[in-house]
Scaffold this active site. Sequence first.
Site, PDB file in Angstrom:
ATOM      1  N   SER A 140       0.852  -1.193   0.000  1.00 40.60           N
ATOM      2  CA  SER A 140       0.000   0.000   0.000  1.00 40.60           C
ATOM      3  C   SER A 140       0.881   1.234   0.000  1.00 40.60           C
ATOM      4  CB  SER A 140      -0.905   0.026   1.234  1.00 40.60           C
ATOM      5  OG  SER A 140      -1.544   1.288   1.368  1.00 40.60           O
ATOM      6  N   TYR A 153      -0.837  -0.362  10.573  1.00 37.64           N
ATOM      7  CA  TYR A 153      -1.175  -0.789   9.216  1.00 37.64           C
ATOM      8  C   TYR A 153      -0.083  -0.363   8.232  1.00 37.64           C
ATOM      9  CZ  TYR A 153      -3.602  -1.096   4.734  1.00 37.64           C
ATOM     10  OH  TYR A 153      -3.933  -1.381   3.433  1.00 37.64           O
TER      11      TYR A 153
END
Length: 262
Positions: A140, A153
């Site tokens: 990501s 995350y």
Amino acid sequence: MTTPTSVLITGASTGIGATYAERFARRSHDLVLVARDKTRLDSLAMRLHQEYGINVDVLPADLTKAADLLVVEARLRGDARIGTLINNAGIAQSGSFIEQTPDQVEQLIALNITALARLSNAVAPRLVRAGEGAIVNISSVVGLAPEFQMSVYGATKAFVLFLSQGLHVELSPKGVYVQAVLPAGTYTEIWDRAGIDISAYPAMMKVDELVDAALVGFDRRELITIPPLQDAAHWNALDTSRQVLLSDINQAQAAERYRSAS
């Protein structure tokens, strides 16, 4: 004619994983679909078999559970037909770091890091012996941006990027292709599952567009594919700066600025 290899996809019941499944089915690859939701997997498998005439195996598994993870690892080690692993399964967490519980943090790391690394480790030796194959890891852009305040995350996705780069160095000379895909915000169920309200967020990318772009990078054998990055020169500049920084490391002595307390 060479028979296409099978593709094992984690997190395959919805979103990015399900779209990867459909795209590889179009390319006549047999599939092994891994996710927790057996009902959804069965429905997807039936549709893809009917539409494309491929074989689809369903492997229900919660990759945060050791016993389930071992089953998928065994399949990757033992099934010589599987030539591509798509490490897509992942979760996000809402709230700041101090609002997240230890169990939430552990679960996020277990799926986004531990499962991905172990599945890659399970399949890589066999691919190396074959001298071919591919590992695709979904990272990501958050892994590049601690400013986004998604600390755990983002850290897991930074791990995925680093691991992919390291595996590329180790495995590409042996014939194994490794790709890291870095989406930005994408319309999938990950937001609802994390309890994140995206109604006020800027527009995001549709999952079909993301996967199609990622597959362009796959076909080009890119190491890093960032579909939302409009100018690839920016990534190239960042990577070049990293190389320059490494060339300035002298492990034998501290830099001059640290030789005085003033």
